[in-house]
Design an enzyme around this catalytic site. Structure first.
Site, mmCIF file in Angstrom:
data_model
loop_
_atom_site.group_PDB
_atom_site.id
_atom_site.type_symbol
_atom_site.label_atom_id
_atom_site.label_comp_id
_atom_site.label_asym_id
_atom_site.label_seq_id
_atom_site.Cartn_x
_atom_site.Cartn_y
_atom_site.Cartn_z
ATOM 1 N N ASN A 8 33.945 9.254 -52.192
ATOM 2 C CA ASN A 8 34.263 10.212 -51.122
ATOM 3 C C ASN A 8 34.561 9.416 -49.859
ATOM 4 O O ASN A 8 33.660 8.834 -49.262
ATOM 5 C CB ASN A 8 33.049 11.132 -50.913
ATOM 6 C CG ASN A 8 33.225 12.071 -49.736
ATOM 7 O OD1 ASN A 8 34.317 12.187 -49.174
ATOM 8 N ND2 ASN A 8 32.139 12.736 -49.369
ATOM 9 N N TRP A 9 35.844 9.403 -49.485
ATOM 10 C CA TRP A 9 36.234 8.586 -48.324
ATOM 11 C C TRP A 9 35.928 9.279 -47.001
ATOM 12 O O TRP A 9 36.097 8.683 -45.927
ATOM 13 C CB TRP A 9 37.731 8.275 -48.381
ATOM 14 C CG TRP A 9 38.166 7.447 -49.558
ATOM 15 C CD1 TRP A 9 37.415 7.073 -50.650
ATOM 16 C CD2 TRP A 9 39.472 6.879 -49.769
ATOM 17 N NE1 TRP A 9 38.171 6.327 -51.515
ATOM 18 C CE2 TRP A 9 39.436 6.188 -51.000
ATOM 19 C CE3 TRP A 9 40.651 6.902 -49.032
ATOM 20 C CZ2 TRP A 9 40.550 5.517 -51.511
ATOM 21 C CZ3 TRP A 9 41.768 6.232 -49.540
ATOM 22 C CH2 TRP A 9 41.707 5.546 -50.763
ATOM 23 N N LYS A 10 35.550 10.549 -47.065
ATOM 24 C CA LYS A 10 35.274 11.336 -45.845
ATOM 25 C C LYS A 10 36.437 11.204 -44.857
ATOM 26 O O LYS A 10 37.590 11.127 -45.271
ATOM 27 C CB LYS A 10 33.936 10.908 -45.230
ATOM 28 C CG LYS A 10 32.810 10.932 -46.250
ATOM 29 C CD LYS A 10 31.458 10.818 -45.647
ATOM 30 C CE LYS A 10 30.420 10.745 -46.752
ATOM 31 N NZ LYS A 10 29.053 10.723 -46.272
ATOM 32 N N HIS A 95 29.716 19.769 -50.102
ATOM 33 C CA HIS A 95 29.072 18.562 -49.579
ATOM 34 C C HIS A 95 28.144 18.951 -48.423
ATOM 35 O O HIS A 95 28.459 19.863 -47.646
ATOM 36 C CB HIS A 95 30.145 17.569 -49.107
ATOM 37 C CG HIS A 95 29.582 16.209 -48.816
ATOM 38 N ND1 HIS A 95 28.926 15.928 -47.642
ATOM 39 C CD2 HIS A 95 29.546 15.081 -49.560
ATOM 40 C CE1 HIS A 95 28.519 14.669 -47.680
ATOM 41 N NE2 HIS A 95 28.885 14.131 -48.830
ATOM 42 N N GLU A 97 27.671 17.734 -45.633
ATOM 43 C CA GLU A 97 28.306 17.715 -44.302
ATOM 44 C C GLU A 97 29.089 18.992 -44.058
ATOM 45 O O GLU A 97 29.149 19.485 -42.927
ATOM 46 C CB GLU A 97 29.198 16.461 -44.171
ATOM 47 C CG GLU A 97 28.348 15.204 -44.053
ATOM 48 C CD GLU A 97 28.986 13.942 -44.601
ATOM 49 O OE1 GLU A 97 30.212 13.919 -44.816
ATOM 50 O OE2 GLU A 97 28.239 12.965 -44.831
ATOM 51 N N GLU A 167 22.768 15.211 -54.268
ATOM 52 C CA GLU A 167 22.783 14.310 -53.117
ATOM 53 C C GLU A 167 21.680 14.721 -52.152
ATOM 54 O O GLU A 167 21.886 15.618 -51.311
ATOM 55 C CB GLU A 167 24.131 14.402 -52.401
ATOM 56 C CG GLU A 167 25.313 14.031 -53.263
ATOM 57 C CD GLU A 167 26.482 13.562 -52.420
ATOM 58 O OE1 GLU A 167 26.851 12.392 -52.559
ATOM 59 O OE2 GLU A 167 26.980 14.339 -51.591
ATOM 60 N N GLY A 173 24.191 8.316 -46.306
ATOM 61 C CA GLY A 173 24.595 7.513 -45.158
ATOM 62 C C GLY A 173 23.425 6.936 -44.377
ATOM 63 O O GLY A 173 23.604 6.414 -43.280
ATOM 64 N N SER A 212 23.530 6.803 -50.498
ATOM 65 C CA SER A 212 23.345 5.367 -50.302
ATOM 66 C C SER A 212 23.311 4.593 -51.624
ATOM 67 O O SER A 212 22.536 3.653 -51.784
ATOM 68 C CB SER A 212 22.080 5.095 -49.475
ATOM 69 O OG SER A 212 22.204 5.702 -48.194
ATOM 70 N N GLY A 233 29.701 7.330 -51.039
ATOM 71 C CA GLY A 233 30.324 7.430 -49.729
ATOM 72 C C GLY A 233 30.707 6.047 -49.213
ATOM 73 O O GLY A 233 31.761 5.496 -49.550
ATOM 74 N N GLY A 234 29.839 5.447 -48.405
ATOM 75 C CA GLY A 234 30.140 4.179 -47.738
ATOM 76 C C GLY A 234 30.666 3.091 -48.665
ATOM 77 O O GLY A 234 31.640 2.401 -48.334
#
Ligand code: PEP
Length: 252
Positions: A8-10, A95, A97, A167, A173, A212, A233-234
């Protein structure tokens, strides 16, 4: 059982950076273990370019969100049919967010899942508890509600086409990760909840872990019985770390 590693590049990267990352992944796609599916979810403006570049490879392009309606006066929104028409094969929905910043409810996310299934795209349905919910020992109840309210109306054949991502919000994150045991405990609970909705079909629904997840902790997580890969994510923003995660997924 399928193993999926999804990135997920957000809201990261410009066009050049996005193209570079797609091409770095495409260059390695054939060297990856056969048993693992690789999914990437770039931001909307880069989806068409990514879908063109991955055509004929084993990479699936996913969107990070969609609208539930087929079309209409919904300024700024994107329909499932639009995504399908440019070669997008999957979509992350629910998600944390989007739940936090865009007030998405279980019911609203459930309607997106239904729209995706009707449009032939693979929904990656995210669920997971807040830190205070885990501290208050509400985490099983919260996740059970998220699963049943969003997915409970689907019949077994529809549910069989859903991917679930657990998640824990406190791990996204933050650098904090659920331990393999904590994650497995919740994944087994999710599978039991899915079994209550869909019977044996639940045994083949991929349940991904997210929060993470990095190359140095993925092996312990992915080796758990009910963890069928990851939503990243990251560590999905760099080709080397994402490819390493896909390779670890391939060992399952
Ligand atoms: C995510 O947001 O889906 C996620 C898992 O992020 P990170 O890996 O950066 O915690």
């Amino acid at each position: 059982m399928r193993t999926i590693v999804a990135g997920n590049w957000k809201m990261h990267k410009d066009r050049t950076e996005a193209l570079d990352l797609v091409m770095a992944l495409v260059a390695e796609a054939e060297t990856l273990p056969a048993g693992v599916e690789m999914v990437i979810a770039p931001p909307y403006p880069f989806l068409a370019m990514a879908a063109e570049r991955v055509r004929g490879t084993r990479i699936t392009v996913a969107a990070q969100n969609c609208h539930e309606a087929k079309q209409g006066a919904y300024t700024g929104e994107v329909s499932v049919a639009m995504l399908g028409s440019i070669g997008v094969g999957a979509c992350i929905v629910g998600h944390s967010e989007r739940r936090q910043y865009f007030n998405e409810t279980d019911a609203a996310v459930g309607r997106k899942v239904k729209a995706l299934l009707e449009g032939g795209l693979m929904p990656i349905y995210c669920c997971g508890e807040l830190l205070e919910e885990r501290q208050g020992e509400q985490h099983f109840a919260v996740v059970e509600r998220q699963i049943t309210e969003a997915l409970g109306a689907l019949d077994a054949s529809a549910l069989a086409r859903v991917v679930v991502a657990y998640e824990p919000v406190w791990a996204i994150g933050t650098g904090l990760t659920a331990s393999p045991e904590q994650a497995q405990e919740m994944h087994a609970f999710i599978r039991k909840t899915l079994r209550g909705l869909a019977g044996d079909v639940a045994d083949a629904i991929p349940i991904l872990y997210g929060g993470s997840c990095k190359p140095d902790n993925a092996a312990g997580l992915f080796s758990q019985q009910d963890i069928n890969g990851g939503l990243i994510g990251g560590a999905a923003l760099e080709a080397a770390s994402f490819l390493e995660l896909v390779r670890i997924g391939g060992r399952k």
